[in-house]
Design a protein around this motif. Structure first.
Motif, PDB file in Angstrom:
ATOM      1  N   PHE A 199       0.835  -1.178   0.000  1.00  0.00           N
ATOM      2  CA  PHE A 199       0.000   0.000   0.000  1.00  0.00           C
ATOM      3  C   PHE A 199       0.884   1.247   0.000  1.00  0.00           C
ATOM      4  CE2 PHE A 199      -2.596  -3.263   1.965  1.00  0.00           C
ATOM      5  CZ  PHE A 199      -3.852  -3.043   1.418  1.00  0.00           C
ATOM      6  N   PRO A 200       0.653   2.199  -0.890  1.00  0.00           N
ATOM      7  CA  PRO A 200       1.423   3.449  -0.821  1.00  0.00           C
ATOM      8  C   PRO A 200       1.005   4.252   0.400  1.00  0.00           C
ATOM      9  CG  PRO A 200      -0.259   3.593  -2.526  1.00  0.00           C
ATOM     10  CD  PRO A 200      -0.285   2.178  -2.031  1.00  0.00           C
ATOM     11  N   LEU A 201       1.983   4.694   1.149  1.00  0.00           N
ATOM     12  CA  LEU A 201       1.725   5.500   2.340  1.00  0.00           C
ATOM     13  C   LEU A 201       2.324   6.896   2.235  1.00  0.00           C
ATOM     14  CD1 LEU A 201       2.293   2.983   5.296  1.00  0.00           C
ATOM     15  CD2 LEU A 201       0.132   3.682   4.248  1.00  0.00           C
ATOM     16  N   THR A 202       3.267   7.099   1.319  1.00  0.00           N
ATOM     17  CA  THR A 202       3.935   8.393   1.227  1.00  0.00           C
ATOM     18  C   THR A 202       3.961   8.886  -0.214  1.00  0.00           C
ATOM     19  OG1 THR A 202       6.067   7.230   1.127  1.00  0.00           O
ATOM     20  CG2 THR A 202       5.377   8.084   3.264  1.00  0.00           C
ATOM     21  N   SER A 226      -0.390  14.938  14.000  1.00  0.00           N
ATOM     22  CA  SER A 226      -1.389  15.165  12.960  1.00  0.00           C
ATOM     23  C   SER A 226      -1.694  13.885  12.195  1.00  0.00           C
ATOM     24  CB  SER A 226      -0.889  16.251  12.001  1.00  0.00           C
ATOM     25  OG  SER A 226      -1.796  16.456  10.943  1.00  0.00           O
ATOM     26  N   CYS A 227      -0.661  13.083  11.930  1.00  0.00           N
ATOM     27  CA  CYS A 227      -0.870  11.796  11.256  1.00  0.00           C
ATOM     28  C   CYS A 227      -1.712  10.855  12.109  1.00  0.00           C
ATOM     29  CB  CYS A 227       0.469  11.140  10.932  1.00  0.00           C
ATOM     30  SG  CYS A 227       1.391  11.914   9.594  1.00  0.00           S
ATOM     31  N   GLU A 261       5.310   7.233   7.504  1.00  0.00           N
ATOM     32  CA  GLU A 261       5.206   5.775   7.390  1.00  0.00           C
ATOM     33  C   GLU A 261       5.055   5.130   8.763  1.00  0.00           C
ATOM     34  OE1 GLU A 261       8.029   2.251   5.703  1.00  0.00           O
ATOM     35  OE2 GLU A 261       7.276   3.744   4.294  1.00  0.00           O
ATOM     36  N   ARG A 262       5.834   5.601   9.719  1.00  0.00           N
ATOM     37  CA  ARG A 262       5.760   5.029  11.066  1.00  0.00           C
ATOM     38  C   ARG A 262       4.379   5.265  11.675  1.00  0.00           C
ATOM     39  NH1 ARG A 262      10.246   6.846  12.417  1.00  0.00           N
ATOM     40  NH2 ARG A 262       9.610   8.805  13.389  1.00  0.00           N
ATOM     41  N   ALA A 263       3.803   6.444  11.421  1.00  0.00           N
ATOM     42  CA  ALA A 263       2.494   6.770  11.995  1.00  0.00           C
ATOM     43  C   ALA A 263       1.386   5.910  11.412  1.00  0.00           C
ATOM     44  CB  ALA A 263       2.184   8.248  11.757  1.00  0.00           C
ATOM     45  N   TYR A 264       1.524   5.519  10.145  1.00  0.00           N
ATOM     46  CA  TYR A 264       0.455   4.785   9.483  1.00  0.00           C
ATOM     47  C   TYR A 264       0.643   3.278   9.483  1.00  0.00           C
ATOM     48  CZ  TYR A 264      -2.511   8.579   8.070  1.00  0.00           C
ATOM     49  OH  TYR A 264      -3.403   9.616   8.098  1.00  0.00           O
ATOM     50  N   LEU A 265       1.807   2.789   9.839  1.00  0.00           N
ATOM     51  CA  LEU A 265       1.972   1.345   9.965  1.00  0.00           C
ATOM     52  C   LEU A 265       1.411   0.879  11.306  1.00  0.00           C
ATOM     53  CD1 LEU A 265       5.547   0.743   8.521  1.00  0.00           C
ATOM     54  CD2 LEU A 265       3.371   0.035   7.528  1.00  0.00           C
ATOM     55  N   PRO A 266       0.852  -0.308  11.372  1.00  0.00           N
ATOM     56  CA  PRO A 266       0.306  -0.807  12.646  1.00  0.00           C
ATOM     57  C   PRO A 266       1.400  -0.947  13.702  1.00  0.00           C
ATOM     58  CG  PRO A 266      -0.436  -2.153  10.795  1.00  0.00           C
ATOM     59  CD  PRO A 266       0.641  -1.255  10.263  1.00  0.00           C
TER      60      PRO A 266
END
Length: 270
Positions: free
Chosen positions: A4-7, A193-194, A217-222
């Motif tokens: 999944f693209p996150l950035t 904010s993320c 990326e760190r904010a959106y990864l589980p």
């Protein structure tokens, strides 16, 4: 697993040396900007330099944010990009109506992404999201939206954010990414904010500097705890179909299982 693209890293189209650095900066997608980041007297150069770059395949997917369709430069942007092998998508700024998406789809046969940056765009969010099969995603442009709405506090944008998220999912599109965080030095603020955006239902975020990429990326990864819980849910669902309670008392059903699968898919990209 699908990555999944996150950035999404934005870079000015009139600075080819910066674009070259962005292509190896670690973003999932590089967005070459022909719009706000480029001065009027540099528009033609930015378009030509971007077209030259995209005559070849690039190490990561490259999108181009063209000028708004009602601007003096838009008529030349889409034809210049059509058919280029290095182009993976076109981002359409300041979209307010579905007809703009259909107009762009005729001009260039690539995936399109609509940016909603006004009250009118938000009101038409679902109509825009379902305007044409070429449209693969919608997102907010919050700087222009703030100005249009006169919003001063960040919380004033939560309703438009949720509106876009709901419209995207109702149209069968991927969850939208968050808009850029304008302070490239405030990484703690970016992380907070993320976290808020993730709680609302966004997936990933646009960036304007490479230093923002690992924070997003760190904010959106589980987290490890979220991954472990998802694994527990999948294991329990595999052993016993139907709704049930886990040993810790948490209830699971088909919706919880679907969320767990999404969590593990995201975790697999790290």
């Amino acid at each position: 697993m699908t990555r999944f693209p996150l950035t999404w890293l934005y870079v000015p189209g009139d600075r080819p040396h910066v674009v070259a650095k962005a292509l190896v900066a670690g973003a999932d997608v590089v967005v070459v900007d022909l719009e706000d980041a480029v001065a009027p007297d540099r528009k033609e150069y930015a378009r030509a330099a971007t077209a030259e770059l995209l005559t070849e395949l690039q190490p990561v997917p490259v999108h181009v944010r063209v000028n708004a369709l009602d601007s003096p430069w838009a008529a030349a942007d889409l034809p210049a990009l059509a058919g280029l092998p290095g182009l993976s998508g076109v981002r359409l700024p300041k979209v307010t109506a579905p007809g703009e998406v259909r107009q762009a789809a005729v001009a260039t046969p690539v995936p399109l992404y609509a940016l909603l940056e006004s009250a009118l765009g938000i009101e038409h969010a679902y109509a825009i999201a379902t305007a044409h099969p070429a449209l693969r995603g919608i997102a907010l442009g919050e700087a222009d939206l703030r100005a249009d709405l006169g919003v001063r506090a960040d919380a004033g944008l939560d309703w438009p954010r949720s509106r876009v998220i709901v419209a995207a999912r109702a149209a069968g599109l991927a969850p939208p990414s968050q808009t850029v965080y304008p302070d490239i030095r405030d990484l703690d603020g970016l992380a907070a904010s993320c976290a808020h955006g993730r709680a609302l239902g966004f997936l990933g975020r646009a960036a304007i500097h490479p230093r923002q990429l690992p924070v997003i990326e760190r904010a959106y990864l589980p987290t490890e705890a979220e991954t472990e819980h998802a694994e527990t849910v999948i294991k329990a669902a595999s052993a016993n179909e139907g709704a049930q309670a886990l040993p810790d008392g948490r209830f699971i059903d088909a919706a919880v299982v679907a969320m767990a699968r999404r969590t593990l898919s995201l975790a697999a990209r790290s």
